[in-house]
Design a protein around this motif. Structure first.
Motif: not given
Length: 544
Positions: A198-201, A365-369
């Motif tokens: 998980i990253y922010d954006t 915010d919640l972005s997934v790589l």
């Protein structure tokens, strides 16, 4: 000090009471009167507020448990009422630049103020200065929305206040993230070879993917850097003309420079042209450059177009290049079984980015790589000074080893709660309905003689424009006049406060965008914006 209890009414005639500090009364009356959509002050009365009154901070320590419960209940009730009345608020903030700053003191308070006053100022100052992204008629950019379980997750995360830099500093955050992202991977139909972070954006997720790709080139960039090196050839990243600007920003941030990014033309459906990509890579290799990364997009910002990942895969494999799939917007749609085809080919990609805060009702915010090569990601960023060493570090995953941040928020908690509350089927049903609403709107555009679609509608974004018949003008003049007309229609709709649209340019023509993605949006809201668009078209046609 005194508090002013102000009776207020909104434009629909509803009344209520609001507490204001006495010094703000004159400005509030003046401000309310000049904003017809805002609360209109009708009467007021003064009552004293003593320094020992409830809601004031204690002499030392934090707010008492009793006060916390009281105001916590009040705020939850306030949020519930906010969602109940949100349709009465203008979607786009109607204040002018500097209006909010003019109402705020230039210096901080010397002593604490009451929570009653602070909460009242949220109503008086903050709400009028918001553009309401959770409004069901917010159709601009990529429409997003929070959800109740997500809000609860944020509340708990704030209470726990974990800094999840190491496993030891937050075992719950570290292990819940691993489990929750594996759930999401299964829901999206991605294979077990992917590990999630998980990253922010998505801007940051994609930048980390490119950094891992660069680490795999084996040019000792981590150790020796890129500047001042005569032995380092130009490194190239490839993406389409329709890719998000964050890819270019990531390339700049990583020191590759804008020269290091080559933008590939797109086809008639705004998808990356695979043959043009192959030709560009061959040309660059002949010039001594090092092609090392391709960024394909599943759900471009302008049109939600989907690059042909399955065609791009063999091109990258031929040259041993990293393939990153930016599915920030559209990736969430893969939780709908019949839409899973949008990720066709991604099963062979090296990394995939998806943003649950865009279309899985997760508070920003919640972005997934998702990445196949966590060793390269770790090698690019891991740096463990003595004060961060722990006995278990070789047997656990610590988030700080996989990114530029040391401390990390407990973001997984809100996504975990959302997935549990709605379930896979519930999330899929909501996304499926959004796609249906977009298709309904697109059908109205297609059936009208005055409007036209400007791009395919694979998901829940419709690109369209007004195109009434213009007599006795050539194509160039017609396009110029239609650009002016469509921009005026968009601003006219937005000025009503009843809906919010955004625009892009496709084939050098101003194009309006309607994005459906809010958990509260229904066909009623889509019908209303269609009526507003036609009202503006008729009004502007009469004026011209």
């Amino acid at each position: 000090m005194s508090i002013v209890s102000v009776e207020v009414r909104n434009k629909t005639g509803q009344t209520g009471m609001s507490d204001l500090p006495s010094g703000a009364q004159a400005y509030s009356l003046r401000y309310c009167s000049r904003k017809t959509w805002n609360l209109v002050c009708t009467s007021s009365r003064l009552r004293p507020m003593t320094k020992t009154g409830a809601g004031l901070s204690p002499a030392s320590g934090d707010m008492s448990a009793e006060e916390f419960r009281r105001f916590g209940h009040e705020l939850i009730d306030w949020i519930a009422k906010y969602f109940e009345r949100i349709e009465d608020l203008p979607v786009l903030s109607q204040i002018e630049p500097g209006d909010l700053k003019a109402q705020l003191p230039q210096s901080p308070p010397a002593s604490g103020e009451s929570m009653q006053q602070i909460i009242a100022d949220v109503d008086r100052l903050i709400v009028p200065a918001l553009t309401h992204w959770s409004h069901p008629s917010f159709f601009a950019y990529f429409a997003t929305s929070t959800s109740a379980p997500g809000i609860f997750g944020e509340l708990l995360s704030a209470a726990f206040d974990n800094k999840a830099m190491l496993w030891r500093t937050s075992p719950a955050s570290t292990e819940l993230e691993e489990v929750t992202l594996d759930w999401l991977r299964q829901m999206m139909g991605l294979d077990a070879g992917y590990t999630g972070m998980i990253y922010d954006t998505a801007s940051v997720s994609s930048m980390h993917a490119i950094a891992a790709a660069r680490e795999g080139v084996e040019l000792r960039i981590r150790e020796e850097g890129m500047s001042g090196r005569s032995d380092l050839p130009l490194l190239r990243v490839y993406t389409s003309e329709q890719a998000h600007s964050s890819i270019e920003k990531g390339v700049i941030t990583l020191g590759l420079g804008q020269r290091g990014l080559r933008k590939i033309p797109t086809d008639a459906a705004f998808r990356m042209d695979a043959k043009a990509l192959a030709d560009a890579i061959e040309e660059d290799k002949q010039n001594g450059y090092v092609p090392f990364c391709i960024v394909a997009t599943v759900g471009t910002t302008s049109t939600s177009s989907i690059d042909p990942v399955a065609e791009i895969i063999p091109i990258g494999e031929k040259h041993a290049m990293w393939l990153h799939v930016d599915a920030a917007y559209a990736g969430s749609a893969a939780v709908v079984p019949e839409l899973r085809h949008i990720l066709k080919g991604s099963e062979r990609a090296d990394s995939v980015a998806v943003n649950p805060h865009k279309w899985l009702f997760t508070p920003f915010d919640l972005s997934v790589l998702y990445c196949r090569h966590m060793d390269l990601l770790r090698r690019a960023f891991s740096l463990v000074p003595e004060y961060l060493r722990t006995p278990e570090q070789d047997n656990v995953r610590s988030g700080s080893d996989y990114g530029i941040q040391l401390g990390r928020r407990f973001r997984a908690l809100k996504l975990w709660m959302i997935i549990r509350y709605f379930g896979h089927e519930g999330l899929a049903a909501r996304i499926r309905e959004h796609c249906r609403l977009a298709k309904v709107f697109a059908s109205w555009v297609e059936e009208s003689a005055d409007w036209e679609l400007m791009a395919p509608v694979p998901l829940a974004l419709v690109c369209f424009r007004a195109r009434p018949r213009l007599d006795s003008v050539d194509e160039s003049e017609s396009n110029a006049r239609l650009d002016v007309l469509n921009e005026a229609i968009m601003h006219g709709v937005n000025a009503t406060g009843k809906a919010l649209l955004s625009h892009t340019k496709l084939n050098d023509k101003i194009t309006l965008r309607l994005s459906v993605g809010n958990i509260r949006t229904t066909e009623k809201h889509v019908r209303q914006v269609w009526e507003l668009l036609n009202e503006q078209l008729e009004l502007l046609s009469q004026r011209s």
